[in-house]
Every structure is written in C-alpha cells, then in structure tokens.
Design a protein around this motif. Structure first.
Motif, PDB file in Angstrom:
ATOM      1  N   UNK A 306      99.791 -20.723 -75.777  1.00  0.00           N
ATOM      2  CA  UNK A 306      99.027 -20.063 -76.824  1.00  0.00           C
ATOM      3  C   UNK A 306      99.629 -18.705 -77.161  1.00  0.00           C
ATOM      4  N   UNK A 307     100.117 -18.004 -76.139  1.00  0.00           N
ATOM      5  CA  UNK A 307     100.776 -16.718 -76.380  1.00  0.00           C
ATOM      6  C   UNK A 307     102.062 -16.928 -77.181  1.00  0.00           C
ATOM      7  N   UNK A 308     102.814 -17.986 -76.837  1.00  0.00           N
ATOM      8  CA  UNK A 308     104.033 -18.297 -77.583  1.00  0.00           C
ATOM      9  C   UNK A 308     103.717 -18.640 -79.025  1.00  0.00           C
ATOM     10  N   UNK A 309     102.629 -19.409 -79.221  1.00  0.00           N
ATOM     11  CA  UNK A 309     102.226 -19.776 -80.575  1.00  0.00           C
ATOM     12  C   UNK A 309     101.824 -18.541 -81.379  1.00  0.00           C
ATOM     13  N   UNK A 310     101.057 -17.643 -80.733  1.00  0.00           N
ATOM     14  CA  UNK A 310     100.651 -16.410 -81.400  1.00  0.00           C
ATOM     15  C   UNK A 310     101.862 -15.551 -81.720  1.00  0.00           C
ATOM     16  N   UNK A 311     102.828 -15.485 -80.791  1.00  0.00           N
ATOM     17  CA  UNK A 311     104.043 -14.704 -81.022  1.00  0.00           C
ATOM     18  C   UNK A 311     104.825 -15.259 -82.203  1.00  0.00           C
ATOM     19  N   UNK A 314     103.090 -14.211 -85.348  1.00  0.00           N
ATOM     20  CA  UNK A 314     103.332 -12.799 -85.655  1.00  0.00           C
ATOM     21  C   UNK A 314     104.765 -12.592 -86.156  1.00  0.00           C
ATOM     22  N   UNK A 315     105.721 -13.307 -85.560  1.00  0.00           N
ATOM     23  CA  UNK A 315     107.108 -13.194 -86.010  1.00  0.00           C
ATOM     24  C   UNK A 315     107.248 -13.676 -87.450  1.00  0.00           C
ATOM     25  N   UNK A 316     106.531 -14.751 -87.777  1.00  0.00           N
ATOM     26  CA  UNK A 316     106.572 -15.259 -89.148  1.00  0.00           C
ATOM     27  C   UNK A 316     105.976 -14.249 -90.125  1.00  0.00           C
ATOM     28  N   UNK A 317     104.836 -13.679 -89.715  1.00  0.00           N
ATOM     29  CA  UNK A 317     104.194 -12.692 -90.579  1.00  0.00           C
ATOM     30  C   UNK A 317     105.081 -11.474 -90.766  1.00  0.00           C
ATOM     31  N   UNK A 318     105.740 -11.052 -89.686  1.00  0.00           N
ATOM     32  CA  UNK A 318     106.633  -9.900 -89.787  1.00  0.00           C
ATOM     33  C   UNK A 318     107.814 -10.210 -90.699  1.00  0.00           C
ATOM     34  N   UNK A 319     108.373 -11.395 -90.513  1.00  0.00           N
ATOM     35  CA  UNK A 319     109.499 -11.784 -91.363  1.00  0.00           C
ATOM     36  C   UNK A 319     109.082 -11.851 -92.822  1.00  0.00           C
TER      37      UNK A 319
END
Length: 366
Positions: A306-311, A314-319
């Motif tokens: 779940x942490x990996x999925x959330x990360x 967040x990476x997608x949103x940042x990109x």
C-alpha cells in the motif's frame, strides 16, 4: 526387585495398565514374539510337569528354545495360574535385582510386592479372558541413584496347552528408557520451536508430501480462521479453500519436485481485508535426497504494498505537476517571443489607418 535399592511405579496414563480396563490388539512386533514365546512356554510347562526325562533325539529343540529364551534382548517370564514364576530369563531377573533361582516357585507378590497390587489384577484378567494386554508402562526408580528412572513396556500374553486349556501367562518386558528420553527431548524441542515460531512476525507451516499440514504456528492458523490443533492433519485445499487452492497448486507441485518457490499475491482471507503476502516454499529433503514435504513462510507485506502504491500515485501526481509547470513556462516564453512583433504590427496598422483617414497616405514615409 531388590527392595533396598529399587522402587516401581505403574504408569496409569498408558494403555494396558489402567485398572485392567485397556485391552488392545497385539502389535506386529509383539505378535511375532508371541508365537515363539508360547511355543517355548508350552514346552517348558510340559517338561516341568513331566516326570520322565526327554529323549536325546527330542532335546535339541528344547535347547534351542531355551537358548533363545536366555539370549533374546527383552525380559521374558512365564507365570502359572497361581502367578508363580515357572521360568524367567536372566535379563528380566537382573532387572528385578534377583537371580533366576530366587524367582522360581515364588509368586509375583513375593518377588515384586511394590507392583503386585497393580499388576496382579491385569495378569488374572488375561487368565480369565484369554485376551492379551500389551504396551503398558512401568517406571522404575533407584534410591541408589537419585533421580535415575528407567521405563519398561510390559505385555501380558495368555498361554494355552495343546488342548486349549489356559496354563499361565507370558510376560514380555522391554526397556524403553532411551526411547522415552528421546521422545521427551523431541517434545521439549517442539515446545522451544513453537515458542520461537509463535513470536516471529511471520506465518509458518510445514506440509508433508501428501499435502497435509504437520505443523502451523498460531499466526498461520488464525490467518485461515483455524486453531492450531484443527489445522494439523488437514489438507492444504481444506485449509486455504477451494477458491484459493487452484492458484497455488502448481507452485506446490514445483516445491515438491525439489525447487524453491517465491511469489507474491493478494489473499482473500475470511473475516479480514485482503492481505498481500510474500510466500516462500522451501523443500524438505530426507537422507536419500527425497522430498519429505516443504516449509511455508508467509510474510504480510500489505502495508509495504500500500505504501508502494501510494508512492507511485504521488510520483505520478508530481510528474503531472512538473509537466504542467513546464507547459506554463513554455507558454510564457512563447508569449514573450511573439508579443513584441505583434505589438509593432499593431502600431503600424494603427498608423496606416490614421493616415488613410487624414488623406495623407500618399506622402507617408515608409
């Protein structure tokens, strides 16, 4: 038993010596011995009752039987209907702390008064019913060696004459001290293993080659909504469920072929949210390099997943934000680059319009 140095205790937690109530089928080992012993006891009984001396040509068999009686590595004795010792081998006599001669003609109550009260009812039961009682336990303690205890397994077998009449009881005594010590050591080892596995942050089990559970820690049992006692002996399919089993069946075949197996999957467990697990199957080989079963180690990686999925989110949103920012910068730069020429063109167009309106367009300097 030598009254000064030994004491006997009948263990009433084992079958065959509990108030004369347990009568079980003779085991294969005792059954094989019973045939030889009964033949021996019948011959000894007939010889003791006969006043004539056996003929030389018939004595060879008796000598062979007597030799077997003395050399067999177990205790043997024959008691008549009055529970008197008619015959006893040296092995058992030594255990009792007396010579062979000190037994003969005496009752078991005279020789072993400490156990007579518990053993005599069982012997009489065999005489009355004609049924054997096997694998009872007797514990012997020595006052000369504090804490020294020896365990013996007793079997009582009826002996009949050729015409079927009951003539006595054969006692077969085997020392099982080493076996009991080994069993106790194994129990202690299992308790230590369970104590360790119960406190590990993992789900642990052992499955034999027939795909039946032989061990599971509490966490593993609870994961599939079972108790530890309930899960042992059940098949993998019965525990994990028909819905889940087909997805792991091929992996089980792989580990039973001798290969390690590692995989991750979401487990739809009863009464719980879906759990993401890292599963490892490790084959267990015997001395002949044959697979006896496999160990199961399951680690709950739900939080990590779940942490990996959330990360990743967040990476997608940042990109995406970076892309939007880059587009804004590009638009600003393009606007800056074209705004000045457009402004100049706009001014020139306004000047041309003004000249045309004033009629001075022919004299306008370009």
């Amino acid at each position: 038993m030598d009254n000064a140095g030994q004491s006997w205790r009948v263990d009433k937690n084992h079958g065959g010596l509990e108030s004369g109530q347990h009568q079980v089928n003779v085991s294969d080992e005792v059954s094989d011995l019973q045939a030889v012993v009964q033949a021996l006891q019948a011959e000894i009984s007939q010889r003791n009752r006969s006043e004539a001396v056996s003929a030389p040509d018939s004595s060879t068999g008796s000598l062979d039987l007597n030799q077997f009686y003395q050399e067999v590595p177990v205790g043997l004795c024959f008691l008549d209907l009055e529970l008197r010792y008619i015959h006893i081998n040296t092995w058992l006599a030594t255990i009792n702390g007396l010579s062979v001669e000190e037994h003969l003609g005496r009752t078991i109550g005279e020789v072993l008064p400490e156990v007579a009260a518990s053993v005599e009812p069982l012997l009489r039961q065999v005489i009355e019913t004609g049924e054997p009682i096997v694998d009872g336990m007797v514990e012997v303690g020595s006052s000369a060696q504090a804490g020294a205890e020896r365990m013996f397994q007793h079997s009582y077998l009826p002996v009949r004459s050729d015409d079927g009449a009951m003539i006595g009881v054969t006692c077969v005594v085997r020392e099982i001290t080493s076996r009991k010590q080994t069993e106790e050591a194994l129990r202690e080892s299992e308790q230590q293993l369970r104590l360790i596995t119960e406190n590990l942050p993992a789900f642990i089990a052992y499955v034999d080659s027939t795909q039946h559970y032989r061990f599971a820690n509490l966490a593993y049992a609870r994961m599939f909504d079972h108790s530890v006692n309930d899960i042992v002996g059940k098949s993998v399919e019965a525990v994990v469920g028909r819905a889940l089993y087909p997805s792991i069946a091929e992996r089980i075949k792989t580990v039973l072929s001798g290969k390690n197996v590692d995989f991750e999957r979401w487990l739809p467990l009863p009464d719980r949210q879906e759990t993401c697990a890292h599963v490892r199957y490790v084959p267990h080989f015997n001395m002949d390099s044959q697979v006896r079963g496999f160990f199961v180690l399951i680690t709950d990686i739900t939080k990590r997943k779940r942490a990996e999925s959330l990360l990743q989110k967040r990476e997608y949103e940042l990109a995406h934000a970076v892309r939007l920012n880059s587009m804004g910068e590009m638009v600003a730069e393009i606007t800056h680059e074209i705004s000045q020429p457009l402004f100049a063109i706009s001014n020139f167009a306004k000047a041309c319009t003004t000249c045309l309106e004033n009629g001075t367009g022919d004299t306008m300097e370009t």
